[in-house]
Scaffold this motif. Structure first.
Motif, short mmCIF file in Angstrom:
data_model
loop_
_atom_site.label_atom_id
_atom_site.label_comp_id
_atom_site.label_asym_id
_atom_site.label_seq_id
_atom_site.Cartn_x
_atom_site.Cartn_y
_atom_site.Cartn_z
N GLN A 402 0.95 -1.22 0.01
CA GLN A 402 -0.08 0.02 -0.07
C GLN A 402 1.01 1.44 0.12
O GLN A 402 1.77 1.25 0.69
N VAL A 403 0.39 2.24 -0.67
CA VAL A 403 0.97 3.50 -0.79
C VAL A 403 0.40 4.49 0.26
O VAL A 403 -0.43 4.02 0.99
N PRO A 404 1.07 5.67 0.39
CA PRO A 404 0.44 6.37 1.62
C PRO A 404 -1.12 6.63 1.59
O PRO A 404 -1.80 6.88 2.73
N SER A 405 -1.72 6.63 0.43
CA SER A 405 -3.24 6.89 0.61
C SER A 405 -3.72 5.74 0.76
O SER A 405 -5.12 5.73 1.21
N GLY A 406 -3.49 4.52 1.03
CA GLY A 406 -3.90 3.41 1.14
C GLY A 406 -4.15 2.33 0.26
O GLY A 406 -4.57 1.34 0.37
N GLU A 407 -3.93 2.94 -1.08
CA GLU A 407 -4.32 2.03 -2.34
C GLU A 407 -3.12 1.10 -2.57
O GLU A 407 -1.80 1.36 -1.90
N SER A 408 -3.00 0.30 -3.42
CA SER A 408 -2.14 -0.64 -3.93
C SER A 408 -2.43 -0.93 -5.36
O SER A 408 -3.46 -0.88 -5.94
N VAL A 409 -1.12 -1.02 -6.19
CA VAL A 409 -1.62 -1.37 -7.53
C VAL A 409 -2.37 -2.71 -7.94
O VAL A 409 -3.27 -2.59 -8.60
N LEU A 410 -1.91 -3.78 -7.20
CA LEU A 410 -2.94 -5.00 -7.31
C LEU A 410 -4.24 -4.69 -6.83
O LEU A 410 -5.27 -5.29 -7.28
N GLY A 411 -4.27 -4.29 -5.60
CA GLY A 411 -5.71 -3.91 -4.96
C GLY A 411 -6.62 -3.03 -5.97
O GLY A 411 -7.81 -3.44 -6.24
N ASN A 412 -5.93 -2.12 -6.51
CA ASN A 412 -6.69 -1.29 -7.48
C ASN A 412 -7.19 -2.03 -8.74
O ASN A 412 -8.33 -1.81 -9.19
N LEU A 413 -6.27 -2.89 -9.11
CA LEU A 413 -6.60 -3.70 -10.32
C LEU A 413 -7.74 -4.84 -9.89
O LEU A 413 -8.78 -4.74 -10.74
#
Length: 586
Positions: A402-413
């Motif tokens: 997770q990046v600082p915003s709480g998102e992640s590349v795989l999670g968003n995918l």
């Protein structure tokens, strides 16, 4: 008076014989020899039958080196090695033995894992939250055996006579509506050395927060009570039954800043700490889990009034904790205790960065257990066709970090895939999707320069078998839901958003006023308007504490989450990493 000599000799010899046969006086000294008992412990196996291609960092000859570790056959061999060293032993698991498992176990409802652990010869498993992934009834089947169907998958595909566990499940703090525990609260194991008999009491439980981590429908009719309060109530009961040592096996844990054998518990934090501070000091050992972190330390270094030995063996059978208790049989007390996390060396492999992780000859290597290896091979063979099925091609890896915003590349995918699956008129006409981080269990690793993606890789990422659900929510409910993610700034629960949702967050503002600039399909959110929202069935029933989903009416059900991800990748070959700027931190 004359005494007849023959008669005198006879009486003297008779008295001598009687004295030789008489019982020892209570004043005579008794043996003070201590009884040594070994407790072998692991946790969070998660059905990892094959070596997980993970390494444990160990200092060897002054240098830190990565050691390949894990795999059921290797773990079993390590257990049997220490059993042979001390016939007075117990073997325990601190939960999450099953659930969130690789395909070769999960495809068969984790029956192969239960049978592999049966062959290891353990005594107790304190059930964890993931034991409830398929619901209470299926967990009971795991213990009792049989082929009754409680899930979408067929039971008994490999073994039509699935026997269930030959070891006991413990669940002291899980109560049914009749106030009885779901499984026994504790068990006592006796050990005999010469004329001495030693009893050790084992209390097993899961974390009180389990209802926030599993599908509510799967634990309907159960309540999860406070861990320390439950254990403390059992301590005098077990002492009254003559136990010389008390062991708490609990699926809750912490994190330390040191190594896996740092005895000082440096920087210990996490939910296990308040439990330990409330726990009755008559407990000698606390075997923990859940956090997938490894430690073997003396909690009295942190709280002198609570002299517990605190252990955790990390995850996936990569470590085995060897606990040694020296017990005074007269005082019925632990005289000395120690714990050491032993690396379960397995097979060399090449990691995602292309580095070769090699076995270390200076560390113990216990080999493979043949019986367990046979069970593993059967499950691998049975699942191979499905595992190797090619789904798509990707140019690079996708990380769940997770990046600082709480998102992640795989999670968003994954969120994009779930929205794509439900955006059509016939699938629910979804406006956006939200995905929980806990449902993303592995990274999607692709070889350098690009490569294929197979079904086995996707199953490691999404092993739970959740289905897609579309719910109807007003703009105000959506706003409240997004605010709910940021109620506790120390433990934010940020859901991964699909590309059709974006918003801003200002953590400096007051609770309930932190989320703004909400856009759905590039249009500003309207509080009175209704929207269709996609989530998985875990979230839909209120999982992870998002009760707002459970209260919203269902528009439609959908396909399995892994099928949604497979279809999305299949129809989008060469897909590049999605943006992780859908949530803007102000």
């Amino acid at each position: 008076m004359r005494i007849n000599a023959p008669i005198f000799k006879f009486v003297f010899l008779w008295l001598l014989l009687i004295s030789a046969c008489a019982p020892l006086s209570e004043n005579h000294s008794v043996s003070t020899e201590k009884v040594s008992v070994s407790i072998l412990a692991f946790n969070d196996l998660h059905g990892h039958l094959e070596p997980p291609h993970l390494s444990v960092r160990e200092r060897i000859d002054g240098n830190l080196k990565e050691v390949p570790a894990g795999g059921a056959a290797y773990l079993s061999a390590a257990i049997k090695h220490f059993k042979e060293k001390n016939p007075l032993h117990a073997v325990v698991s601190a939960g999450d033995m099953i659930g969130a498992s690789p395909l070769n176990s999960a495809l068969f409802l984790d029956e192969p894992t239960i049978e592999a652990v049966n062959a290891m010869g353990i005594d107790f498993n304190a059930v964890g939250n993931h034991e409830f992934d398929k619901g209470k009834e299926e967990l009971i089947r795991m213990r009792r055996g049989g082929c009754e169907k409680f899930t979408r998958l067929e039971p008994c595909q490999i073994n039509p006579q699935f026997p269930g566990a030959n070891f006991e499940f413990l669940a002291a703090n899980i109560k049914q509506q009749n106030d009885q525990t779901l499984f026994p609260a504790y068990s006592i194991k006796s050990f005999k050395q010469g004329s001495q008999v030693i009893k050790i009491g084992f209390v097993g439980m899961t974390l009180k927060a389990t209802p926030t981590l599993v599908t509510p429908d799967g634990i309907k009719g159960l309540r999860f009570e406070d861990e320390a309060t439950t254990a403390n109530a059992l301590a005098p009961l077990l002492k009254a039954q003559g136990v010389s040592a008390l062991v708490l096996v609990i699926h809750e844990g912490g994190v330390i800043q040191g190594g896996h054998n740092d005895s000082h518990c440096p920087g210990l934090s996490g939910d296990i700490v308040p439990i330990l501070n409330k726990l009755d000091p008559s407990f000698d050992v606390v075997v923990s889990g859940h956090t997938h972190r490894a430690y073997a330390c003396d909690f009295s270094k942190i709280n002198p009034s609570k002299p517990f030995l605190l252990t955790s063996a990390g995850q996936y059978g990569t470590l085995l904790t060897h606990i040694q208790l020296s017990i005074d049989p007269q005082l019925k007390k632990v005289h000395q205790k120690s714990a050491l996390n032993v690396i379960v060396q397995s097979e060399s492999y090449v990691n995602g960065s292309g580095a070769s992780i090699q076995n270390q000859p200076t560390l113990p290597f216990f080999g493979k257990d043949k019986e367990v290896d046979k069970i593993v091979s059967q499950s691998v063979l049975a699942s191979q066709v499905q595992v190797l099925k090619v789904i798509s091609h990707l140019p690079h890896s996708m990380s769940r970090k997770q990046v600082p915003s709480g998102e992640s590349v795989l999670g968003n995918l994954i969120a994009d895939a779930q929205w794509f699956s439900t955006s059509s008129e016939v699938r629910g006409k979804s406006d956006f999707a939200l995905m929980n981080p806990g449902g993303v269990r592995a990274d999607l690793n692709i070889q350098l320069g690009g490569g294929t993606v197979n079904f086995g890789q996707l199953f490691k990422i999404q092993p739970f078998g959740n289905t897609m659900v579309v719910k109807r929510m007003t703009g105000k409910q959506i706003k409240d839901l997004l605010e709910h993610q940021f109620l506790n700034l120390e433990r934010m629960k940020v859901l991964f958003p699909s590309s059709s949702l974006s918003y801003s967050v200002d953590l400096k503002k007051a609770t309930g006023q932190r989320v703004s600039n909400i856009n759905i399909r590039n249009q500003a959110l309207e509080l009175e308007r209704s929207y269709h929202v996609t989530m998985n069935s875990f979230l839909a029933s209120g999982g992870d504490g998002f009760w707002q989903f459970n209260q919203a009416p269902t528009v439609s059900g959908g396909e399995l989450d892994i099928d949604a991800l497979s279809d999305y990748l299949r129809t989008h070959p060469g897909l590049t990493a999605p943006s992780t700027s859908r949530i803007q931190l102000l």
